[in-house]
Every structure is written in structure tokens, then in C-alpha cells.
Design a protein around this motif. Structure first.
Motif, PDB file in Angstrom:
ATOM      1  N   LEU A 102      -5.607   0.294  -9.656  1.00 13.84           N
ATOM      2  CA  LEU A 102      -5.152   0.269  -7.874  1.00 13.84           C
ATOM      3  C   LEU A 102      -6.064   1.533  -6.803  1.00 13.84           C
ATOM      4  CD1 LEU A 102      -1.182  -0.256  -8.798  1.00 13.84           C
ATOM      5  CD2 LEU A 102      -3.313  -1.905  -8.062  1.00 13.84           C
TER       6      LEU A 102
ATOM      7  N   TYR B 240      -2.660   2.328   0.941  1.00 15.62           N
ATOM      8  CA  TYR B 240      -2.405   1.077   1.848  1.00 15.62           C
ATOM      9  C   TYR B 240      -1.839   1.310   2.815  1.00 15.62           C
ATOM     10  CZ  TYR B 240      -2.719  -0.999  -3.716  1.00 15.62           C
ATOM     11  OH  TYR B 240      -3.449  -0.929  -4.777  1.00 15.62           O
TER      12      TYR B 240
ATOM     13  N   GLN C  80      -2.350  -4.823  -9.763  1.00 18.37           N
ATOM     14  CA  GLN C  80      -2.735  -6.054  -8.553  1.00 18.37           C
ATOM     15  C   GLN C  80      -3.391  -7.602  -8.683  1.00 18.37           C
ATOM     16  OE1 GLN C  80      -6.122  -4.480  -5.806  1.00 18.37           O
ATOM     17  NE2 GLN C  80      -7.362  -5.996  -6.267  1.00 18.37           N
TER      18      GLN C  80
ATOM     19  N   GLN D 160      -7.000 -10.004  -4.281  1.00 16.44           N
ATOM     20  CA  GLN D 160      -7.978  -9.205  -2.762  1.00 16.44           C
ATOM     21  C   GLN D 160      -8.638  -9.925  -2.652  1.00 16.44           C
ATOM     22  OE1 GLN D 160      -9.924  -5.703  -4.654  1.00 16.44           O
ATOM     23  NE2 GLN D 160     -10.921  -5.587  -2.584  1.00 16.44           N
TER      24      GLN D 160
ATOM     25  N   GLU E 182      -7.407  -6.538   1.631  1.00 16.60           N
ATOM     26  CA  GLU E 182      -6.263  -6.991   1.610  1.00 16.60           C
ATOM     27  C   GLU E 182      -5.958  -6.800   0.145  1.00 16.60           C
ATOM     28  OE1 GLU E 182      -3.911  -9.927   3.330  1.00 16.60           O
ATOM     29  OE2 GLU E 182      -4.528  -9.271   5.870  1.00 16.60           O
ATOM     30  N   HIS E 183      -4.830  -6.476   0.086  1.00 13.17           N
ATOM     31  CA  HIS E 183      -4.400  -5.982  -1.490  1.00 13.17           C
ATOM     32  C   HIS E 183      -3.338  -6.775  -1.576  1.00 13.17           C
ATOM     33  CE1 HIS E 183      -8.403  -3.922  -2.685  1.00 13.17           C
ATOM     34  NE2 HIS E 183      -7.800  -2.862  -1.660  1.00 13.17           N
TER      35      HIS E 183
END
Length: 185
Positions: A127, A131, A164, A167, A171-172
Motif C-alpha cells: 500500500l 491517499y 489494495q 489500481q 486511483e487505488h
């Protein structure tokens, strides 16, 4: 019949608008009533933080500060949503996800300890740290899930697992799981 239906709809619309105005006025008053004493608590905790404290006292003051700041965020969020009907896109901010997760765990740690529960944070190694999103809302959602997990778990552990799942460019998509050994939802 159509004229009566139109009249009834107009009456209902007017009553709904009055109700929304009353709700907004109520939340505006509650804003003041809740924020004023909470600001006093935040100030008192900040003053305590400046005193020479032992390690245990310093940990408790840090916990009280984190909890009071979280409560202020919750109050602000509830009042903002009640006024606007939705989360303001202007609330999008850059935040450190692992720090936010650790903060949520810290808030519920005392409750878990009271019940002799093991509390774990499992963050996937891949990760990114930073963000953009709605950190206050994310934190509050996670707190709600963690608090409920602890409440309904008598023995064992509660784990916040984050990974996660997709992706696309910048954008995740993250998945947050609160896993417990309790009765479940």
C-alpha cells in the motif's frame, strides 16, 4: 381528482420544506451546544499535555486528545451532512493511510484490553502511504466497525485488515475488513 392530488402534493412539499428548515435550525443549535464544551475538553487536554507527566499519564493524555479530536470530527461530520445532505467534495484531503489506521486502532485499544481481546492491524505491504479522499469519514466508518466488533466479541481477537484490490492510474481501490471471533453482524 387531479386538482386535489396537485393540492395535496403541494401541501406535502411545503410541510417537508418546513421540516427541513426546522431540522437545520436544530442542528445549528446543537452545533453550538456540542462544540463549546468539547472545545473546553480539547483545551484542557492540551494544557495537560504541557505538564511534566510520567509515561503512563502521557499515554492517557495522548489517548484523551486523540479521542476528543475524533469526537470533534464526528460532530462536525454529522452537522455538515445534516446541513448539506451529503459529504462535501471540498472535504477531500491528502492523508497518511497507515497513520489513520493506527489512530483508529489506538482509540479502541482500551475497550479491547478491558475484554482481554487481541487487537491487530494487518496492512498489506504494497500500500502507498498517502491517499486523497475523505479521511474523517473513513476513520469514523472504521471506528464504528471496530467498536461493534469489540462489543460483540467475548474472547479472541479483532483484526483490521487492509489491502489494495485494484489500481487504475492514480486511483487505488482499497478493501477494509474488520474480522472478529465474535458472533458477527
Amino acid at each position: 381528482d387531479l386538482e386535489q392530488l396537485a393540492t395535496d402534493l403541494q401541501t406535502t412539499k411545503t410541510e417537508l420544506e418546513r421540516s427541513q428548515v426546522a431540522q437545520s435550525e436544530f442542528f445549528a443549535q446543537m452545533s453550538h451546544e456540542l462544540r463549546t464544551p468539547l472545545n473546553g475538553v480539547v483545551s484542557a487536554v492540551s494544557l495537560l499535555e504541557q505538564l511534566p507527566l510520567g509515561e503512563q499519564q502521557a499515554d492517557l493524555v495522548a489517548f484523551a486528545k486523540s479521542s476528543s479530536e475524533n469526537l470533534m470530527q464526528v460532530i462536525n461530520y454529522v452537522l455538515d451532512v445534516s446541513k448539506l445532505g451529503h459529504v462535501d467534495e471540498g472535504d477531500i484531503a491528502e492523508f497518511n493511510c497507515p497513520a489513520l489506521l493506527r489512530s483508529a486502532i489506538t482509540v479502541v485499544k482500551a475497550k479491547a484490553n478491558e475484554k482481554s481481546l487481541q487487537l491487530q492491524l494487518d496492512i498489506s505491504n504494497d500500500l502507498p502511504q498517502t491517499y486523497r479522499g475523505h479521511p474523517a469519514e473513513l476513520r469514523q466508518s472504521l471506528l464504528n466497525l471496530l467498536i461493534n466488533a469489540i462489543k460483540f466479541t467475548e474472547q479472541g481477537c479483532v483484526t483490521l485488515h487492509v489491502r489494495q484490490v485494484a489500481q487504475t492510474g492514480d486511483e487505488h481501490t482499497l478493501r477494509f475488513d474488520v474480522i472478529d471471533t465474535g458472533i458477527g453482524i
